[in-house]
Design an enzyme around this catalytic site. Structure first.
Site, mmCIF file in Angstrom:
data_model
loop_
_atom_site.group_PDB
_atom_site.id
_atom_site.type_symbol
_atom_site.label_atom_id
_atom_site.label_comp_id
_atom_site.label_asym_id
_atom_site.label_seq_id
_atom_site.Cartn_x
_atom_site.Cartn_y
_atom_site.Cartn_z
ATOM 1 N N MET A 161 0.894 -1.353 -0.126
ATOM 2 C CA MET A 161 0.201 0.002 0.045
ATOM 3 C C MET A 161 0.950 1.216 -0.250
ATOM 4 O O MET A 161 2.123 1.070 0.604
ATOM 5 C CB MET A 161 -0.649 0.060 1.313
ATOM 6 C CG MET A 161 -1.943 1.200 1.512
ATOM 7 S SD MET A 161 -2.710 0.251 2.468
ATOM 8 C CE MET A 161 -2.219 0.597 4.493
ATOM 9 N N ARG A 297 -5.864 -1.961 9.545
ATOM 10 C CA ARG A 297 -6.358 -0.655 10.747
ATOM 11 C C ARG A 297 -6.664 -2.332 11.590
ATOM 12 O O ARG A 297 -6.151 -2.084 12.717
ATOM 13 C CB ARG A 297 -7.701 -0.536 10.623
ATOM 14 C CG ARG A 297 -6.853 1.105 9.919
ATOM 15 C CD ARG A 297 -7.513 2.513 10.185
ATOM 16 N NE ARG A 297 -6.808 3.891 9.496
ATOM 17 C CZ ARG A 297 -7.554 4.569 9.335
ATOM 18 N NH1 ARG A 297 -8.621 4.720 9.328
ATOM 19 N NH2 ARG A 297 -6.887 6.138 8.956
ATOM 20 N N TYR A 429 1.195 3.694 12.837
ATOM 21 C CA TYR A 429 1.160 3.457 11.404
ATOM 22 C C TYR A 429 -0.422 3.421 11.507
ATOM 23 O O TYR A 429 -1.416 3.418 12.136
ATOM 24 C CB TYR A 429 2.256 2.687 11.056
ATOM 25 C CG TYR A 429 2.205 1.211 11.049
ATOM 26 C CD1 TYR A 429 1.851 0.604 12.007
ATOM 27 C CD2 TYR A 429 3.363 0.917 10.329
ATOM 28 C CE1 TYR A 429 1.803 -0.161 12.599
ATOM 29 C CE2 TYR A 429 3.819 -0.848 10.821
ATOM 30 C CZ TYR A 429 2.934 -1.288 11.565
ATOM 31 O OH TYR A 429 3.316 -2.463 11.933
ATOM 32 N N GLU A 430 -0.730 3.276 10.018
ATOM 33 C CA GLU A 430 -2.183 3.029 9.656
ATOM 34 C C GLU A 430 -3.123 3.880 10.648
ATOM 35 O O GLU A 430 -3.983 3.616 10.442
ATOM 36 C CB GLU A 430 -2.824 1.789 9.869
ATOM 37 C CG GLU A 430 -1.843 0.810 8.994
ATOM 38 C CD GLU A 430 -1.026 0.648 7.869
ATOM 39 O OE1 GLU A 430 -2.345 1.261 7.134
ATOM 40 O OE2 GLU A 430 -1.124 0.483 7.229
ATOM 41 N N GLY A 431 -2.811 4.899 10.221
ATOM 42 C CA GLY A 431 -3.696 6.472 11.034
ATOM 43 C C GLY A 431 -3.090 6.579 12.305
ATOM 44 O O GLY A 431 -3.765 5.161 13.199
#
Length: 564
Positions: A161, A297, A429-431
């Site tokens: 990604m 997430r 990470y991932e928000g």
């Protein structure tokens, strides 16, 4: 490092949190019989213990290495990854139409938990591939699906990604990578991406990059972003990897942990010869990418469970073996000391809570996939809880693991520090977890005009028996209603304590259920003891955050930026 797959706890959570029997009663998941589930869980545990766990230490101490020809993984990793592919472990939850087994996402979650507990850095590779499969399944063209999904499903090819750029981290709308039409339906891709997990390696024949980029005259911000499929090697006429696609690894990051996972800086189109293919509609990139990100997430929340389980196993082993001090006049292992018991019980309780929370979210993925609108809303509500709270717990548990080892925990050779270092990225990470909290109060509380939040509160209240849990649910409802009408700064100021409150209330609901539905046998007695510790000693801490969640933003701005 010691590793035993937590198969019994996984199975119990699948049965009593996910309620897997209800899913297996549907036509889509009819293959998820008891025998199949047991075989998958047992097989995954044996595979992880035999193939992946022995490589965890080398993954940390040797790590992935950059070379001019690409990234080289530590010795044994390519062979272990081939064993993963040959064993079919990547196919568990993938669509049957493309060679997958089509089993529930929740079972795939349990398999990934086992792999990541054995070797967290290594397990990032299939986690990212799972996300790529999800994005292509929902947004790819039929031609893209046929060309790429079968070998992503098996794991023969891996996925990545590509969002972040040097100037565009959480602000994805600031990205500058460009896509230019080539006149034949394909696009020329040019730009640089950073923080790309498993952006390159020597374990698979091809790597399928999903890349966010702008097209000419695209609107500013996220509205002008499109998603492109960019393979490391273009496919030849037979669909096999062919010519190199001008995707270069500039470097890999020197990280605090997760050294077995190469975090790459990738450059696309240095020689103006990088070809990509549009996924979905032009300017529809964020919608398509969020399909992958929401999947990721939950799997990052699962990493919190992985590291908590691994750190707990190691701490328990050490506490049983370490003789220190006396009890009743006799030399004793430190596991008999009350303060060590306190830490071990907390580690066990927080791991139980984190697993329950993430597995519950995974079950909502499966129900939403069956067309259950209420489950879709519930998944939206609990995703920020599962990602943020489970990763916070992973950090707490890993830190306690170091503490139980004492001074030896600070020494790298004992291995306790590896869990602590690897856990630290998961709230980022991932928000970031702050973004998850902002999402909760900014979007999720208002979902379906507040009905999604009200339904979660009602479900917890209907089943809750513990007085502390009931009081916490009442506080969550009161604070949540206030935040629905508060101004933006006040909502954001309260967002993190409120996320913690709601996460602990939701986990407490599930932990209480696990205790109530445990049998009168040794595993059941153990589970009830751990659950009682959670409800008696961990859950009440959430009430201490009510004041912060009810405060406005004034206190955060009493100092000017210069005064700091």
């Amino acid at each position: 490092m010691p590793f035993t797959a937590p198969t019994a706890e996984q199975r119990f959570a699948l049965d009593h949190v996910v309620r897997l029997g209800e899913l297996a009663a549907t036509e889509r998941y009819a293959a998820a019989s008891d025998d199949v589930i047991d075989a998958v869980l047992e097989g995954a545990g044996q595979f992880a213990a035999g193939e992946w766990a022995p490589l965890a230490r080398a993954g940390d101490t040797v790590g992935a290495k950059w070379t001019p020809e690409g990234v080289v993984m530590p010795a044994g990793y390519p062979e272990a990854y081939r064993a993963f592919v040959e064993g079919g472990w990547g196919t568990i939850g993938a669509p049957e139409a493309f060679g997958g087994q089509g089993l529930p996402f929740a079972i795939q979650t349990a398999v990934l938990e086992t792999l990541g507990t054995a070797n967290m850095g290594f397990a990032l590779c299939p986690i990212l591939t799972v996300g790529a499969i999800e994005a292509l399944t929902h947004h790819g063209s039929p031609e893209q699906q046929v060309a790429y999904l079968p070998r992503l499903t098996t794991g023969e090819w891996t996925g990545t990604m590509n969002l972040t750029e040097p100037q565009a981290g959480s602000d994805v709308g600031a990205l500058k990578s460009m896509a230019t039409p080539r006149g034949d339906g394909s696009w020329s891709i040019k730009g640089t991406k950073i923080f790309i997990s498993f952006g390159d390696h020597d374990m698979a024949d091809n790597i399928v990059h999903l890349v966010l980029a702008r097209t000419a005259d695209a609107p500013a911000g996220t509205r002008g972003i499109s998603l492109f499929l960019v393979p490391k090697f273009r496919l030849d006429a037979e669909g096999n990897p062919g010519a190199f696609n001008d995707v270069r690894v500039v470097s890999i990051e020197h990280k605090m942990g997760l050294h077995a996972s190469p975090t790459c800086v990738l450059s696309f189109g240095d020689n103006d010869d990088c070809i990509g293919h549009l996924i979905g509609a032009e300017h529809g990139g964020m919608r398509a990418m969020f399909t992958m990100m929401n999947n990721a997430r939950l799997n990052v929340g699962l990493q919190g469970v992985q590291v908590a389980e691994a750190a707990t196993q190691k701490a328990v082993d050490y506490a049983r073996e370490r003789i220190q001090g006396t009890r009743d006049g006799q030399p004793t292992a430190i596991i008999e000391h009350p303060d060590v018991r306190r830490m071990l019980m907390r580690m066990k309780a927080q791991t139980l809570a984190a697993r329950a929370l993430v597995y519950y979210a995974a079950g909502q993925v499966d129900r939403a996939g069956l067309g259950d609108a209420a489950a879709k809303d519930r998944l939206e509500m609990v995703t920020p809880l599962a990602k943020a709270h489970a990763t916070d717990l992973g950090n707490e548990v890993a830190s306690l693991g170091v503490q139980i080892h004492g001074g030896m925990g600070f020494i790298e050779e004992t291995g306790a520090a590896q869990y602590f270092r690897e856990a630290r990225i998961t709230p980022i990470y991932e928000g970031t977890n702050g973004i998850q909290a902002a999402d909760l109060v900014g979007r999720k509380l208002a979902l379906s005009n507040g009905a999604a939040f009200a339904a979660l509160i009602a479900d917890i209240r209907a089943e809750a028996q513990d007085a502390g849990l009931i009081a916490l649910v009442d506080a969550c409802e009161r604070v949540g209603r206030r935040l629905q009408t508060a101004d933006a700064d006040d909502r954001l100021a309260a967002s993190y304590p409120f996320l913690n409150m709601l996460s602990i209330a939701t986990a407490g609901w599930l932990v209480e259920r696990l205790a109530r539905e445990s049998a009168d046998d040794a595993p059941g007695e153990t589970r009830r003891a751990i659950a009682a510790f959670y409800l008696d000693q961990v859950l009440p801490e959430a009430m201490g955050q009510v004041a912060a969640a009810e405060a406005d933003a004034t206190g955060l701005y009493r100092l000017s930026a210069d005064a700091f």
